[in-house]
Design a protein around this motif. Sequence first.
Motif, PDB file in Angstrom:
ATOM      1  N   ARG A  99      37.560   1.194  84.467  1.00 26.48           N
ATOM      2  CA  ARG A  99      36.284   1.516  84.357  1.00 26.48           C
ATOM      3  C   ARG A  99      35.846   3.238  83.617  1.00 26.48           C
ATOM      4  O   ARG A  99      34.959   3.117  82.928  1.00 26.48           O
TER       5      ARG A  99
ATOM      6  N   ARG B 202      38.206 -10.526  83.841  1.00 23.92           N
ATOM      7  CA  ARG B 202      38.251  -9.070  83.899  1.00 23.92           C
ATOM      8  C   ARG B 202      39.385  -8.615  83.096  1.00 23.92           C
ATOM      9  O   ARG B 202      40.332  -9.056  82.902  1.00 23.92           O
TER      10      ARG B 202
ATOM     11  N   TRP C 123      33.113  -8.007  91.308  1.00 24.49           N
ATOM     12  CA  TRP C 123      33.684  -6.842  90.431  1.00 24.49           C
ATOM     13  C   TRP C 123      34.247  -6.957  90.036  1.00 24.49           C
ATOM     14  O   TRP C 123      35.784  -7.524  89.887  1.00 24.49           O
ATOM     15  N   PRO C 124      34.605  -5.734  88.301  1.00 21.76           N
ATOM     16  CA  PRO C 124      36.032  -5.917  88.259  1.00 21.76           C
ATOM     17  C   PRO C 124      37.166  -5.439  88.368  1.00 21.76           C
ATOM     18  O   PRO C 124      37.094  -3.742  88.259  1.00 21.76           O
TER      19      PRO C 124
ATOM     20  N   ARG D 237      40.668  -4.444  89.969  1.00 16.22           N
ATOM     21  CA  ARG D 237      42.000  -4.667  89.646  1.00 16.22           C
ATOM     22  C   ARG D 237      42.946  -4.023  91.147  1.00 16.22           C
ATOM     23  O   ARG D 237      42.262  -4.842  91.943  1.00 16.22           O
TER      24      ARG D 237
ATOM     25  N   THR E 222      36.754  -2.965  83.807  1.00 14.34           N
ATOM     26  CA  THR E 222      36.101  -2.768  83.530  1.00 14.34           C
ATOM     27  C   THR E 222      36.084  -5.456  83.404  1.00 14.34           C
ATOM     28  O   THR E 222      37.367  -5.543  83.214  1.00 14.34           O
ATOM     29  N   TRP E 223      34.885  -5.545  82.857  1.00 11.94           N
ATOM     30  CA  TRP E 223      34.329  -7.068  82.720  1.00 11.94           C
ATOM     31  C   TRP E 223      34.767  -6.318  80.812  1.00 11.94           C
ATOM     32  O   TRP E 223      34.801  -5.439  80.783  1.00 11.94           O
TER      33      TRP E 223
ATOM     34  N   ASP F 171      42.303  -6.500  81.484  1.00 10.08           N
ATOM     35  CA  ASP F 171      43.733  -6.426  82.192  1.00 10.08           C
ATOM     36  C   ASP F 171      44.379  -5.189  81.041  1.00 10.08           C
ATOM     37  O   ASP F 171      43.763  -5.487  79.405  1.00 10.08           O
TER      38      ASP F 171
END
Length: 737
Positions: free
Chosen positions: A338, A330, A384-385, A387, A394-395, A332
């Motif tokens: 997204r 994921r 799922w990515p 937070r 997002t990945w 950071d």
Amino acid sequence: MVVVICAELHWPTPTLHYYILKNILEKLVSRLTDLIANAKGKDPQLGADLEREFRALSSRLSFGLNFERHNPEAVELPRRPVRRGDKVHVLPPRGSTAKGDQRLWLVKAIHKTSKMAELTLLGAAGGESHTVALDDLVVVAEFRDTIYPGLVPTGNVSRGGDKPWHTVINGENYHALKALTWTHRGKVDAIYIDPPYNTGAKDWKYNNDYVEGDDLYRHSKWLAFMERRLLLAKELLNPADSVLIATIDEKEYLRLGLLLGQVFLEARITMVSSAINTGGVPRKGSFSRSTEYLFFVFLGVCKPLPQALPADWNPVQTKNKFILRWRLMRRDGTNAQRADGPNSFYPIFIRKLDDHAVFHSVGDAYYGSDLSEIETPDGCVACWPIRKDGSFGTWQNGPARLKELIKSGYAKIGPWRGKDTALYYLNQGERSKVERGQFPLIGQNPDGSIITDISDQHIMFVPSDLWRIPSHDAGNGGSRLLTSIIPGRKFPFPKSLYAVEDALRFFVTNKPNAVVLDFFSGSGTTAHAVKRLNKQDGGRRQCISITNNEVGADEQTTLREKGFRPGDAEWERWGICDYITKPRVEAIITGTTPDGQPITGDYKFTDEFPMSDGFEENAEFFTLTYETPVGVSYQTSFPRIAPLLWLRAGSVGRRIEELPVAGWDVADAYGLLVELDKATDFLNAIRRAGTPQIAYIVTDDERRFQALARRLPEGVEAIRLYESYLTNFAFENGDNA
């Protein structure tokens, strides 16, 4: 004079400053050139001396390292027979420890019956003459003199089959380097030198005198001495890809750094600090010394290659720099929302299998807002990515790329926490480490991710410029190691074998046929290191070691009191080459000491085995000789030129020692044609042999030489003798400073 003129001129505009001064200097230089030409006409020697000094002064840099070149540097050649036309010194009587006559005399005639020589003092207006016994003379070579080198074999040791031969040359290193300009110009892959550190404690000579600590010109003499040799070394190095490594301590490291920068303008230079005595050597009024410095001069594309080194090479860095690092899948930090990468917002389906989690499948990019509308396969959870604050992220990779990573084993699953399970992947840099073998593959985890060996022996990296390596200790890896190899024979401050080995390793790992040169070879540590490297990977590298046969200062006094002189057998047997270098090289190959006993102890680090095993290598020993152009042209010098032909052809296989009776001969790596009417037989033999790299053709006829060269098989280099040899050294003649 120029300063006075400039001070009294009223410059019309600043723009004209440069042009007016340039015009004045050009006129001054032109006038001085005319005056020197006139002086040459009246006194050729005076004119030549003035021209040399003028050239030295005019070449001074506005910025950078300026120093006196101290021309001419000279060296005594005690084994060289005295010939008419030689420059000589008159030696003190046998048994005397007094310094001999350092004036230069010219040999005008030699009386063979009485073994006397008629001498004229060089540079004396009155033409002072003298008659002296030949036994009381020693030939002197000044460094602007033309020399025509040869080599006399003095022994060999062979255990390496068809491997190339290492060579040890006993001779003045400047002249030996000149010899190599014909055999190895542009062919050397690495030079490692440990030059004199200029301590002021009789560790080196200039013009046959020890340079002491109170010498006002001590540093500029050292610079002149080094510059001449580095200029020749530059001609030998491969400009496309090679390295020069020079070790030094604090007394000259600043000057050496500047000198290297001036000689190797196009190179990249870096300096490494290396601890060679962890306990430190106490020095009165200062800090204890434990460190020396290594300059690395990179030519062309040369650079240090990552090596499998133990972690103690870089104790100041964290170990995770040298392990395979899996990164969180994921994203950071910045650009992690997204909206920053909508195509990388998608589900990854995993399931639990026994005690492990495995990948099931990868979903497509999702652009909606209700995650529940995405169907999850039976027995799986959707990751799922999301937070930490609950927002959509997002990945690191899109769906297609992640599928490739999973297939290749470059993605893995962390400890099972259901939909909150952490997922990891290898980025491009880490994948490259695996693909080039830096981290060997030893299996797969249940989730398909790769398992690599990350033990210390497989950690590969280029270290920092601060080395504090236990194996580089000069006591254990140098002095005590040498004592085991040649018991009872002392050599001051030998390098650690493992320090030299490691320094070279960064540059010859990918060159199994590398040519390594050391022209301050001392005890022969560089040759020893090259043999170690060959054993570790089956390489066929060869080392050329150059050293003189200088006797230590204390031993010199004792020998002179006993009536011995340089050149006497009893004197020469105590020289560095005959007493230390050659015995060491022979002992490490055979595994036995000079007394015939097995060497005790084991090699350590990298490759551990008993020293008594020796090495499967070949080495030959030579002494440098000084030939005449007439002797070369008429082939009376051929036995001394023969080793140079062999060296130029790669120092492999059989050597053609004498002029062939058949008019031609073909050895393993080269052929020699002496009689042109036997050319057809010679060419047929070259074709049958298949391996020769060079064809030496003896002829004064350029047209016939070219005709024969065109008939040689492709890939065989044609060299015309002795025109190529003589021209090389005629061009090399002159002051290199």
